[in-house]
Design a protein around this motif. Structure first.
Motif, PDB file in Angstrom:
ATOM      1  N   UNK A 121      -3.141   0.535  -3.691  1.00 38.91           N
ATOM      2  CA  UNK A 121      -2.966  -0.741  -2.993  1.00 38.91           C
ATOM      3  C   UNK A 121      -2.858  -1.882  -3.980  1.00 38.91           C
ATOM      4  N   UNK A 122      -2.157  -2.925  -3.545  1.00 37.51           N
ATOM      5  CA  UNK A 122      -2.224  -4.168  -4.303  1.00 37.51           C
ATOM      6  C   UNK A 122      -3.604  -4.779  -4.056  1.00 37.51           C
ATOM      7  N   UNK A 123      -4.109  -5.589  -4.988  1.00 39.95           N
ATOM      8  CA  UNK A 123      -5.426  -6.186  -4.776  1.00 39.95           C
ATOM      9  C   UNK A 123      -5.499  -6.860  -3.405  1.00 39.95           C
ATOM     10  N   UNK A 164       0.380  -1.906  -7.967  1.00 39.78           N
ATOM     11  CA  UNK A 164      -0.532  -1.112  -7.134  1.00 39.78           C
ATOM     12  C   UNK A 164      -1.623  -0.486  -8.003  1.00 39.78           C
ATOM     13  N   UNK A 165      -2.811  -0.345  -7.405  1.00 40.78           N
ATOM     14  CA  UNK A 165      -3.930   0.271  -8.116  1.00 40.78           C
ATOM     15  C   UNK A 165      -4.438   1.430  -7.267  1.00 40.78           C
ATOM     16  N   UNK A 166      -4.662   2.560  -7.935  1.00 41.27           N
ATOM     17  CA  UNK A 166      -5.186   3.719  -7.195  1.00 41.27           C
ATOM     18  C   UNK A 166      -6.648   3.445  -6.838  1.00 41.27           C
ATOM     19  N   UNK A 205       0.855  -1.200   0.000  1.00 42.11           N
ATOM     20  CA  UNK A 205       0.000   0.000   0.000  1.00 42.11           C
ATOM     21  C   UNK A 205       0.885   1.243   0.000  1.00 42.11           C
ATOM     22  N   UNK A 206       0.461   2.255  -0.710  1.00 44.38           N
ATOM     23  CA  UNK A 206       1.172   3.549  -0.706  1.00 44.38           C
ATOM     24  C   UNK A 206       0.176   4.680  -0.467  1.00 44.38           C
ATOM     25  N   UNK A 207       0.538   5.624   0.388  1.00 43.98           N
ATOM     26  CA  UNK A 207      -0.249   6.851   0.549  1.00 43.98           C
ATOM     27  C   UNK A 207       0.637   8.003   0.103  1.00 43.98           C
ATOM     28  N   UNK A 208       0.192   8.740  -0.903  1.00 47.37           N
ATOM     29  CA  UNK A 208       1.006   9.819  -1.479  1.00 47.37           C
ATOM     30  C   UNK A 208       0.250  11.131  -1.335  1.00 47.37           C
ATOM     31  N   UNK A 267     -12.999   8.309  -3.191  1.00 45.49           N
ATOM     32  CA  UNK A 267     -12.714   6.957  -3.700  1.00 45.49           C
ATOM     33  C   UNK A 267     -12.947   6.938  -5.211  1.00 45.49           C
ATOM     34  N   UNK A 268     -12.092   6.220  -5.939  1.00 44.71           N
ATOM     35  CA  UNK A 268     -12.233   6.229  -7.393  1.00 44.71           C
ATOM     36  C   UNK A 268     -13.537   5.621  -7.859  1.00 44.71           C
TER      37      UNK A 268
END
Ligand code: SF4
Length: 374
Positions: A239-241, A230-232, A183-186, A315-316
């Motif tokens: 996050x990865x699925x 990773x998916x936004x 997971x990444x938070x940017x 959320x997308x």
């Protein structure tokens, strides 16, 4: 459940969260107060009816607390309230305040998600941000967390830092991706009053990158992420699925949550309860079986509806018109009328079936879109 740990070794100049350097005895006071508060909450019918699917230790710097204290708090949570058997248990960790032994203790206590506040992989940027760790500390923390058995690691990075150029942002992001986080938070740096950084920017002692440079950082982020697994799924989160942050999804869905610790907020059945800052007050009230909640704020239906729309659009996948109508008996289209028409015709929002979502074009302008809907 959110547990606010209000301690930081030193204050970062951009930060406006409630936290302070701990004095002797503060960790014990905090532990005693949180456990007493949990026992008190266990007598509240409103809380007895809840099941907790996520527990999040945030701050502040939760990793400053001895990990055995985290373990004792989790034990008290499980023995007093209804916690899901497969609860997501996250803890925010500052890479300068953790070691291999502490990571193993946290893992054994039941923490199953680490959120590492890295912010940058360049030492010179870390120094400017007032962080207490180096880039190497962050790399070491990730490797040691893997060895301790963590298989759900999130890294926080910030872009748009004073004086930052595109090439530096790419270096940080590439280093983060090379560590294969789940997971990444940017986040774009948003200096808030009355932080020292805000004042430095106000008197031009420092300058933020030009808007075009920040947009180039966002474009570059999209390219680098596209080559990863990773998916936004939210404006700032990837996050990865199977590894989206369940705790934050609940906030973005405007769900109920319980907050413990000084400065924490709870939202239960359309009401909001605040615990004021101040460890001594919190401890005194919790330990004398007096609720530390200061006041409750009742949100009216329209206010709550608008909050659900604005937070859900982060959320997308956007917000469901049907779910909003069932929850608030308000129709998205007729409620916003011409404002919504305009945002749709400008290509900033779109319908995905019965869900309203930001478009690719709307994502970088999310703040302006939200300001029209809030
Ligand atoms: S470590 Fe986090 S909470 Fe603490 S001062 Fe820095 S930014 Fe704020």
């Amino acid at each position: 459940m959110y547990i606010h740990v209000p301690f930081c070794r030193q204050k970062c100049p951009y930060c406006s969260f409630y936290s302070f350097p701990p004095q002797r005895g503060d960790f014990d006071r905090f532990l005693q107060a949180v456990c007493a508060h949990l026992h008190l909450l266990a007598q509240e019918p409103l809380v007895q009816a809840l099941q907790f699917d996520t527990i999040f230790f945030g701050g502040g710097t939760p990793s400053l607390l001895p990990p055995t204290y985290i373990s004792q708090i989790l034990h008290t949570c499980r023995s007093t309230l209804h916690c899901a058997a497969v609860a997501e248990i996250s803890i925010e960790v500052n890479p300068g305040t953790i070691d291999a032994f502490s990571l193993c203790t946290l893992q054994q206590a039941g923490c199953n998600r680490l959120s590492l506040g890295v912010q940058s992989f360049l030492d010179q940027e870390l120094k400017q941000l007032g962080r207490v760790h180096s880039a190497q500390d962050a790399v070491t923390a990730v490797l040691e967390a893997r060895r301790a058995g963590f298989n759900n690691i999130s890294l926080d990075l910030m872009y748009g830092l004073p004086g930052q150029r595109l090439a530096n942002w790419r270096l940080s992001l590439e280093q983060a991706l090379s560590l294969a986080p789940e997971h990444l938070s940017l986040y774009e740096l948003t200096p808030e009053e009355p932080s020292p950084l805000y004042q430095d920017l106000a008197c031009a002692a420092l300058t933020l990158p030009h808007e075009d440079e920040v947009l180039a950082m966002m474009d570059s982020t999209a390219q680098l992420i596209a080559d990863s697994s990773l998916v936004r799924y939210e404006i700032s989160n990837y996050a990865r699925p199977g590894h989206i942050c369940r705790h934050n999804i609940n906030y973005w869905q405007n769900g109920s949550y319980l907050g413990l610790g000084p400065g924490a907020v709870s939202a239960l059945q359309g009401r909001r309860y605040r615990i004021p800052p101040g460890l001594a007050r919190y401890q005194r009230l919790a330990c004398t079986q007096t609720t530390p909640w200061l006041a409750e704020e009742q949100l009216d239906v329209e206010q709550s509806f608008r909050e659900s729309v604005v937070m859900g659009l982060r959320m997308l996948k956007g917000v469901s018109a049907g779910a909003l109508s069932a929850r608030y008996q308000l129709d998205l289209f007729s409620y916003y009328g011409t404002v919504l028409d305009r945002l749709l015709s400008q290509g900033l929002l779109c319908w995905q079936g019965e869900r309203l979502a930001l478009t690719e074009q709307g994502l970088p302008l999310a703040n302006q879109v939200m300001a029209e809907l809030v």
